[in-house]
Scaffold this motif. Structure first.
Motif, PDB file in Angstrom:
ATOM      1  N   TRP A  74       0.675  -1.166  -0.035  1.00 47.29           N
ATOM      2  CA  TRP A  74      -0.011   0.057  -0.108  1.00 47.29           C
ATOM      3  C   TRP A  74       0.991   1.147   0.169  1.00 47.29           C
ATOM      4  O   TRP A  74       1.919   1.197   0.341  1.00 47.29           O
ATOM      5  CB  TRP A  74      -1.014  -0.011   1.079  1.00 47.29           C
ATOM      6  CG  TRP A  74      -0.453  -0.098   2.337  1.00 47.29           C
ATOM      7  CD1 TRP A  74      -0.102  -1.018   3.195  1.00 47.29           C
ATOM      8  CD2 TRP A  74      -0.011   1.234   3.282  1.00 47.29           C
ATOM      9  NE1 TRP A  74       0.620  -0.768   4.416  1.00 47.29           N
ATOM     10  CE2 TRP A  74       0.513   0.504   4.499  1.00 47.29           C
ATOM     11  CE3 TRP A  74       0.115   2.386   3.035  1.00 47.29           C
ATOM     12  CZ2 TRP A  74       1.262   1.301   5.515  1.00 47.29           C
ATOM     13  CZ3 TRP A  74       0.529   3.117   4.060  1.00 47.29           C
ATOM     14  CH2 TRP A  74       1.173   2.702   5.255  1.00 47.29           C
ATOM     15  N   SER A  75       0.446   2.310  -0.412  1.00 47.30           N
ATOM     16  CA  SER A  75       1.049   3.654  -0.757  1.00 47.30           C
ATOM     17  C   SER A  75       0.068   4.670  -0.034  1.00 47.30           C
ATOM     18  O   SER A  75      -0.925   4.645  -0.671  1.00 47.30           O
ATOM     19  CB  SER A  75       1.544   3.887  -1.980  1.00 47.30           C
ATOM     20  OG  SER A  75       2.245   5.066  -2.190  1.00 47.30           O
ATOM     21  N   ARG A  76       0.742   5.489   0.476  1.00 49.48           N
ATOM     22  CA  ARG A  76      -0.077   6.732   1.008  1.00 49.48           C
ATOM     23  C   ARG A  76       0.403   8.092  -0.168  1.00 49.48           C
ATOM     24  O   ARG A  76       1.511   8.302  -0.207  1.00 49.48           O
ATOM     25  CB  ARG A  76       0.464   7.339   2.360  1.00 49.48           C
ATOM     26  CG  ARG A  76      -0.491   8.302   3.072  1.00 49.48           C
ATOM     27  CD  ARG A  76       0.093   8.679   4.578  1.00 49.48           C
ATOM     28  NE  ARG A  76       0.214   7.631   5.316  1.00 49.48           N
ATOM     29  CZ  ARG A  76      -0.632   6.978   5.999  1.00 49.48           C
ATOM     30  NH1 ARG A  76      -1.909   7.478   5.723  1.00 49.48           N
ATOM     31  NH2 ARG A  76      -0.580   6.028   6.713  1.00 49.48           N
ATOM     32  N   HIS A  77      -0.687   8.697  -0.393  1.00 46.14           N
ATOM     33  CA  HIS A  77      -0.470   9.894  -1.331  1.00 46.14           C
ATOM     34  C   HIS A  77      -0.761  11.065  -0.497  1.00 46.14           C
ATOM     35  O   HIS A  77      -0.129  12.153  -1.098  1.00 46.14           O
ATOM     36  CB  HIS A  77      -1.699   9.712  -2.388  1.00 46.14           C
ATOM     37  CG  HIS A  77      -1.463   8.461  -3.335  1.00 46.14           C
ATOM     38  ND1 HIS A  77      -0.329   8.410  -4.184  1.00 46.14           N
ATOM     39  CD2 HIS A  77      -2.030   7.056  -3.270  1.00 46.14           C
ATOM     40  CE1 HIS A  77      -0.368   7.220  -4.560  1.00 46.14           C
ATOM     41  NE2 HIS A  77      -1.432   6.529  -4.190  1.00 46.14           N
ATOM     42  N   ASP A  78      -1.348  11.243   0.447  1.00 47.96           N
ATOM     43  CA  ASP A  78      -1.732  12.204   1.464  1.00 47.96           C
ATOM     44  C   ASP A  78      -1.946  11.653   2.673  1.00 47.96           C
ATOM     45  O   ASP A  78      -1.839  10.687   3.210  1.00 47.96           O
ATOM     46  CB  ASP A  78      -2.350  13.462   0.774  1.00 47.96           C
ATOM     47  CG  ASP A  78      -3.853  12.990   0.727  1.00 47.96           C
ATOM     48  OD1 ASP A  78      -4.237  12.072   1.351  1.00 47.96           O
ATOM     49  OD2 ASP A  78      -4.584  13.612  -0.181  1.00 47.96           O
ATOM     50  N   LEU A  79      -2.448  12.714   3.515  1.00 47.82           N
ATOM     51  CA  LEU A  79      -2.838  12.386   4.960  1.00 47.82           C
ATOM     52  C   LEU A  79      -3.706  11.272   4.767  1.00 47.82           C
ATOM     53  O   LEU A  79      -3.803  10.314   6.010  1.00 47.82           O
ATOM     54  CB  LEU A  79      -3.297  13.504   5.597  1.00 47.82           C
ATOM     55  CG  LEU A  79      -2.187  14.378   5.783  1.00 47.82           C
ATOM     56  CD1 LEU A  79      -2.810  15.764   6.721  1.00 47.82           C
ATOM     57  CD2 LEU A  79      -1.142  13.764   6.857  1.00 47.82           C
ATOM     58  N   THR A  80      -4.610  11.164   4.096  1.00 43.86           N
ATOM     59  CA  THR A  80      -5.860  10.123   4.215  1.00 43.86           C
ATOM     60  C   THR A  80      -5.917   9.305   2.977  1.00 43.86           C
ATOM     61  O   THR A  80      -6.702   8.133   3.264  1.00 43.86           O
ATOM     62  CB  THR A  80      -7.150  11.064   4.121  1.00 43.86           C
ATOM     63  OG1 THR A  80      -7.303  11.768   3.146  1.00 43.86           O
ATOM     64  CG2 THR A  80      -7.175  11.627   5.798  1.00 43.86           C
ATOM     65  N   VAL A  81      -5.564   9.412   1.776  1.00 42.99           N
ATOM     66  CA  VAL A  81      -5.660   8.710   0.823  1.00 42.99           C
ATOM     67  C   VAL A  81      -4.529   7.420   0.778  1.00 42.99           C
ATOM     68  O   VAL A  81      -3.385   7.930   0.935  1.00 42.99           O
ATOM     69  CB  VAL A  81      -5.745   9.476  -0.419  1.00 42.99           C
ATOM     70  CG1 VAL A  81      -5.707   8.433  -1.728  1.00 42.99           C
ATOM     71  CG2 VAL A  81      -6.738  10.562  -0.660  1.00 42.99           C
ATOM     72  N   ILE A  82      -4.950   6.042   0.738  1.00 36.72           N
ATOM     73  CA  ILE A  82      -4.258   5.173   0.636  1.00 36.72           C
ATOM     74  C   ILE A  82      -4.553   4.449  -0.508  1.00 36.72           C
ATOM     75  O   ILE A  82      -5.754   4.150  -0.777  1.00 36.72           O
ATOM     76  CB  ILE A  82      -4.178   4.158   1.818  1.00 36.72           C
ATOM     77  CG1 ILE A  82      -3.682   4.998   3.072  1.00 36.72           C
ATOM     78  CG2 ILE A  82      -3.555   2.920   1.782  1.00 36.72           C
ATOM     79  CD1 ILE A  82      -4.083   4.527   4.511  1.00 36.72           C
ATOM     80  N   THR A  83      -3.534   4.048  -1.422  1.00 35.66           N
ATOM     81  CA  THR A  83      -3.836   3.255  -2.557  1.00 35.66           C
ATOM     82  C   THR A  83      -2.949   1.809  -2.427  1.00 35.66           C
ATOM     83  O   THR A  83      -1.827   1.769  -1.942  1.00 35.66           O
ATOM     84  CB  THR A  83      -3.126   3.880  -3.683  1.00 35.66           C
ATOM     85  OG1 THR A  83      -3.899   5.252  -3.910  1.00 35.66           O
ATOM     86  CG2 THR A  83      -3.473   3.073  -5.196  1.00 35.66           C
ATOM     87  N   TYR A  84      -4.058   0.848  -2.768  1.00 32.90           N
ATOM     88  CA  TYR A  84      -3.293  -0.413  -2.617  1.00 32.90           C
ATOM     89  C   TYR A  84      -2.792  -0.987  -4.071  1.00 32.90           C
ATOM     90  O   TYR A  84      -3.422  -0.799  -5.060  1.00 32.90           O
ATOM     91  CB  TYR A  84      -4.454  -1.497  -2.116  1.00 32.90           C
ATOM     92  CG  TYR A  84      -4.686  -1.214  -0.691  1.00 32.90           C
ATOM     93  CD1 TYR A  84      -3.997  -1.798   0.441  1.00 32.90           C
ATOM     94  CD2 TYR A  84      -5.543  -0.299  -0.318  1.00 32.90           C
ATOM     95  CE1 TYR A  84      -4.357  -1.523   1.644  1.00 32.90           C
ATOM     96  CE2 TYR A  84      -5.925   0.072   1.064  1.00 32.90           C
ATOM     97  CZ  TYR A  84      -5.477  -0.548   2.109  1.00 32.90           C
ATOM     98  OH  TYR A  84      -5.795  -0.171   3.233  1.00 32.90           O
ATOM     99  N   GLY A  85      -1.772  -2.118  -4.203  1.00 30.20           N
ATOM    100  CA  GLY A  85      -1.398  -2.464  -5.353  1.00 30.20           C
ATOM    101  C   GLY A  85      -0.135  -3.457  -5.240  1.00 30.20           C
ATOM    102  O   GLY A  85       0.019  -4.129  -3.953  1.00 30.20           O
ATOM    103  N   TYR A  86       0.734  -3.306  -6.062  1.00 27.54           N
ATOM    104  CA  TYR A  86       1.946  -4.523  -5.800  1.00 27.54           C
ATOM    105  C   TYR A  86       3.279  -3.804  -5.979  1.00 27.54           C
ATOM    106  O   TYR A  86       3.392  -2.753  -6.684  1.00 27.54           O
ATOM    107  CB  TYR A  86       1.639  -5.411  -6.900  1.00 27.54           C
ATOM    108  CG  TYR A  86       0.279  -6.245  -6.881  1.00 27.54           C
ATOM    109  CD1 TYR A  86       0.553  -7.372  -5.920  1.00 27.54           C
ATOM    110  CD2 TYR A  86      -0.751  -5.922  -7.364  1.00 27.54           C
ATOM    111  CE1 TYR A  86      -0.851  -8.084  -5.475  1.00 27.54           C
ATOM    112  CE2 TYR A  86      -1.712  -6.659  -7.169  1.00 27.54           C
ATOM    113  CZ  TYR A  86      -2.067  -7.683  -6.205  1.00 27.54           C
ATOM    114  OH  TYR A  86      -2.921  -8.489  -6.124  1.00 27.54           O
ATOM    115  N   LEU A  87       4.254  -4.275  -5.234  1.00 24.09           N
ATOM    116  CA  LEU A  87       5.688  -3.616  -4.974  1.00 24.09           C
ATOM    117  C   LEU A  87       6.331  -4.832  -5.658  1.00 24.09           C
ATOM    118  O   LEU A  87       6.271  -5.954  -5.570  1.00 24.09           O
ATOM    119  CB  LEU A  87       5.996  -3.497  -3.742  1.00 24.09           C
ATOM    120  CG  LEU A  87       7.154  -2.638  -3.451  1.00 24.09           C
ATOM    121  CD1 LEU A  87       6.924  -1.329  -3.949  1.00 24.09           C
ATOM    122  CD2 LEU A  87       7.620  -2.675  -2.131  1.00 24.09           C
TER     123      LEU A  87
END
Length: 131
Positions: A74-87
């Motif tokens: 998962w990655s945080r884009h700002d204080l509240t938005v989290i995006t899930y994906g793959y690393l």
């Protein structure tokens, strides 16, 4: 005047603390329930990375080495938005302006539904930073 400044300082402190609440990492339950999108195969991830390197290095030669397994992240884009994906971690050796290979760089990409969302550099200790 002093009361106004004190009230303003208290309000700022309260807002600052409430902003910190948005910085919590997603819980294990949230991570398990999240939609990570399409998981790329090794071949798909390698193709995405090669395309990304070709577009960002503008014709500079490179050698892609050691693509790791693809793992949920998962990655945080700002204080509240989290995006899930793959690393996907990989190593790359890029030619410098003298035409010699500069040495292996450890990198990673954050992939979501066939797109590279973030290009990351792996620092000592495994810490990830945006490239």
């Amino acid at each position: 005047m002093a009361r106004t400044l004190l009230a303003a300082a208290a309000l700022a402190a309260t807002l600052g603390l409430s902003g910190c609440a948005g910085m919590r990492d997603p819980s294990l339950a949230q991570q398990e329930a999240a939609d990570y999108g399409h998981k790329p195969t090794q071949r798909e991830a390698a193709a995405l990375i090669r395309g990304h390197l070709a577009s960002t290095l503008h014709g500079t030669a490179y050698q892609l080495k050691g693509l790791s397994s693809i793992t949920p992240a998962w990655s945080r884009h700002d204080l509240t938005v989290i995006t899930y994906g793959y690393l996907a971690y990989y190593n790359v050796n890029i030619k410098n302006s003298s035409g010699a290979y500069a040495g292996i760089q450890h990198r990673a990409v954050f992939i979501r539904d066939g797109h590279i969302m973030k290009d990351l550099t792996v620092r000592d200790g495994g810490r990830l930073e945006e490239a």
